[in-house]
Design a protein around this motif. Sequence first.
Motif, mmCIF file in Angstrom:
data_model
loop_
_atom_site.group_PDB
_atom_site.id
_atom_site.type_symbol
_atom_site.label_atom_id
_atom_site.label_comp_id
_atom_site.label_asym_id
_atom_site.label_seq_id
_atom_site.Cartn_x
_atom_site.Cartn_y
_atom_site.Cartn_z
ATOM 1 N N GLU A 55 0.943 -1.137 -0.187
ATOM 2 C CA GLU A 55 -0.066 0.017 0.007
ATOM 3 C C GLU A 55 0.821 1.247 -0.025
ATOM 4 N N ILE A 56 0.622 2.201 -1.066
ATOM 5 C CA ILE A 56 1.502 3.558 -0.984
ATOM 6 C C ILE A 56 0.531 4.584 -0.135
ATOM 7 N N LEU A 57 1.201 5.007 0.853
ATOM 8 C CA LEU A 57 0.406 5.623 1.953
ATOM 9 C C LEU A 57 0.437 7.129 1.357
ATOM 10 N N MET A 58 1.454 7.610 0.662
ATOM 11 C CA MET A 58 1.737 8.988 0.379
ATOM 12 C C MET A 58 1.955 9.058 -1.048
ATOM 13 N N PRO A 59 1.208 8.788 -1.862
ATOM 14 C CA PRO A 59 1.472 8.909 -3.295
ATOM 15 C C PRO A 59 1.612 10.215 -4.126
ATOM 16 N N GLN A 60 2.722 10.296 -4.812
ATOM 17 C CA GLN A 60 2.807 11.561 -5.337
ATOM 18 C C GLN A 60 3.033 11.490 -6.961
ATOM 19 N N GLY A 61 1.919 11.888 -7.611
ATOM 20 C CA GLY A 61 1.864 11.558 -9.111
ATOM 21 C C GLY A 61 1.699 10.251 -9.361
ATOM 22 N N ALA A 62 1.857 9.702 -10.578
ATOM 23 C CA ALA A 62 1.834 8.391 -11.097
ATOM 24 C C ALA A 62 2.784 7.679 -10.155
ATOM 25 N N THR A 63 2.401 6.146 -9.953
ATOM 26 C CA THR A 63 2.917 5.386 -9.020
ATOM 27 C C THR A 63 3.310 4.090 -9.647
ATOM 28 N N ARG A 64 4.514 3.535 -9.738
ATOM 29 C CA ARG A 64 4.961 2.103 -10.131
ATOM 30 C C ARG A 64 5.448 1.252 -8.771
ATOM 31 N N ALA A 65 4.844 -0.125 -8.964
ATOM 32 C CA ALA A 65 5.166 -1.118 -7.882
ATOM 33 C C ALA A 65 5.539 -2.255 -8.524
ATOM 34 N N TRP A 66 6.790 -3.069 -7.913
ATOM 35 C CA TRP A 66 7.025 -4.370 -8.411
ATOM 36 C C TRP A 66 7.123 -5.156 -7.087
ATOM 37 N N LEU A 67 6.730 -6.462 -7.455
ATOM 38 C CA LEU A 67 6.484 -7.340 -6.212
ATOM 39 C C LEU A 67 7.380 -8.562 -6.681
ATOM 40 N N TYR A 104 4.139 -6.333 -12.030
ATOM 41 C CA TYR A 104 4.328 -4.921 -12.271
ATOM 42 C C TYR A 104 3.064 -4.353 -12.148
ATOM 43 N N VAL A 105 2.858 -3.237 -11.485
ATOM 44 C CA VAL A 105 1.714 -2.547 -11.325
ATOM 45 C C VAL A 105 1.833 -0.981 -11.578
ATOM 46 N N GLU A 106 1.044 -0.441 -12.443
ATOM 47 C CA GLU A 106 1.143 1.059 -12.552
ATOM 48 C C GLU A 106 -0.098 1.846 -11.937
ATOM 49 N N PHE A 107 -0.239 2.833 -11.118
ATOM 50 C CA PHE A 107 -1.231 3.570 -10.834
ATOM 51 C C PHE A 107 -1.096 4.798 -11.379
ATOM 52 N N PRO A 108 -2.438 5.541 -11.678
ATOM 53 C CA PRO A 108 -2.287 6.707 -12.231
ATOM 54 C C PRO A 108 -2.393 7.763 -11.045
ATOM 55 N N ALA A 109 -1.979 8.930 -11.468
ATOM 56 C CA ALA A 109 -2.012 10.139 -10.414
ATOM 57 C C ALA A 109 -3.274 10.432 -9.739
ATOM 58 N N ASN A 113 -5.106 6.067 -3.070
ATOM 59 C CA ASN A 113 -4.798 4.786 -2.416
ATOM 60 C C ASN A 113 -4.423 3.741 -3.179
ATOM 61 N N PRO A 114 -3.111 3.643 -3.555
ATOM 62 C CA PRO A 114 -2.796 2.649 -4.469
ATOM 63 C C PRO A 114 -2.541 1.561 -3.744
ATOM 64 N N VAL A 115 -3.075 0.097 -3.987
ATOM 65 C CA VAL A 115 -3.007 -1.236 -3.390
ATOM 66 C C VAL A 115 -2.692 -2.269 -4.484
ATOM 67 N N VAL A 116 -1.999 -3.208 -4.047
ATOM 68 C CA VAL A 116 -1.859 -4.410 -4.874
ATOM 69 C C VAL A 116 -1.765 -5.694 -3.815
ATOM 70 N N THR A 117 -2.099 -6.772 -4.013
ATOM 71 C CA THR A 117 -2.084 -7.854 -3.118
ATOM 72 C C THR A 117 -1.707 -9.036 -4.213
ATOM 73 N N LEU A 118 -0.476 -9.704 -3.899
ATOM 74 C CA LEU A 118 0.028 -10.746 -4.584
ATOM 75 C C LEU A 118 0.097 -12.148 -3.765
ATOM 76 N N THR A 119 -0.596 -13.188 -4.134
ATOM 77 C CA THR A 119 -0.588 -14.596 -3.322
ATOM 78 C C THR A 119 0.189 -15.666 -4.251
ATOM 79 N N SER A 120 0.992 -15.996 -3.913
ATOM 80 C CA SER A 120 1.773 -17.307 -4.666
ATOM 81 C C SER A 120 1.667 -18.464 -3.629
ATOM 82 N N ARG A 121 1.659 -19.579 -4.406
ATOM 83 C CA ARG A 121 1.903 -20.858 -3.747
ATOM 84 C C ARG A 121 2.949 -21.553 -3.793
#
Length: 372
Positions: A55-67, A104-109, A113-121
Amino acid sequence: MTTVRRTFLKNAVATGIATSLPAIAFAQGSASASARRFAPRPGDWRTFEVTTRVEILMPQGATRAWLPIPCVDSDYQRSLESSYTSNGQTQRLADNGSGAQMLYVEFPASEVNPVVTLTSRVQTQSRAVDWSARRSAREDADTLRHWLQPTKLVPLDGIVLQTALQATRGASTEFEKVRAVYDWILTNTYREPKVRGCGAGDVKTMLETGNLGGKCADLNAIFVGLCRAVGIPARDLYGVRLAPSAFDYKTLGANPAGLQRAQHCRSEVFLKEHGWVAMDPADVAKVMREETPQWIKSTQGGVVGPVSRALFGGWEGNWMAYSSAVDVVLPHSSSGQLGFFMYPAAENAGGRLDPYSPDDFRYDISAKEIKA
């Protein structure tokens, strides 16, 4: 939801580098400690469902995340399916050719509240080499050459080569060289709890400065670098502990409900008579420093002895590897490559976020063991 299927010799004599070691209190352990047991053995496979929520608590503009996604398939791990959910605009699995798999996830500006959940077995089991069972191990020649190459953080010339030759002086066989390097790590390096995360793994800097205190990504990187420098293919594996140790070592396990500080790097070497063999001198150093109130110096007996013996050729299956990838370039990143990839990463208009800072970048990792 989107789902994807993924199918040595005596201790080396302490050198001048060892003089950087701080004074350490001796603690040989009590009678009960001397009876401790640590003896992982291959056996039944364990199945885990591992969930990472970012979870990105303080986003600034577009946000990218890699898990990171587990992608190791071997005789000790099976990486199975992964699924994910997110309010991101772009969501896809990525592999940049380094060997690391990632979401890889991109969130627009406009997303506040950018959030991503990944589940792996995954399925895991313990490792323990039978040193008496020799065979002609096979491995692709290109693969072995790859794990003999220098990297940005692990060069193989200069002080790395000099240290490797010094550590293995008198050793002739592959086994003797690996044993000598392992013992050199236990003699000359130490666990430093103040290091952030798992450490940077900057082998050249550590050896040049003589500051040989670090964590798993530091100490095991030195082990890998010294092995490669004397011609032994070696690699680090970057992952996370998933469950408590079955042998009641508190430092060698984790709480499945909160794994965001349970990342751990391990290593392995390729020996012609045994194949890929598990190694983890960094965890021996961890037991020496943190298993008891006193900082233990001796690797013989007490709580350390069983661990020192077992982690030369084995490890416990309460841990999952993401990959062995190094010098990882994150797709669409503007902040440069990572030395390795076992922490979630994110960027916004202000640059790459600090994965250790809860003020602007928060993630939770948990694991649930699935009984057959």
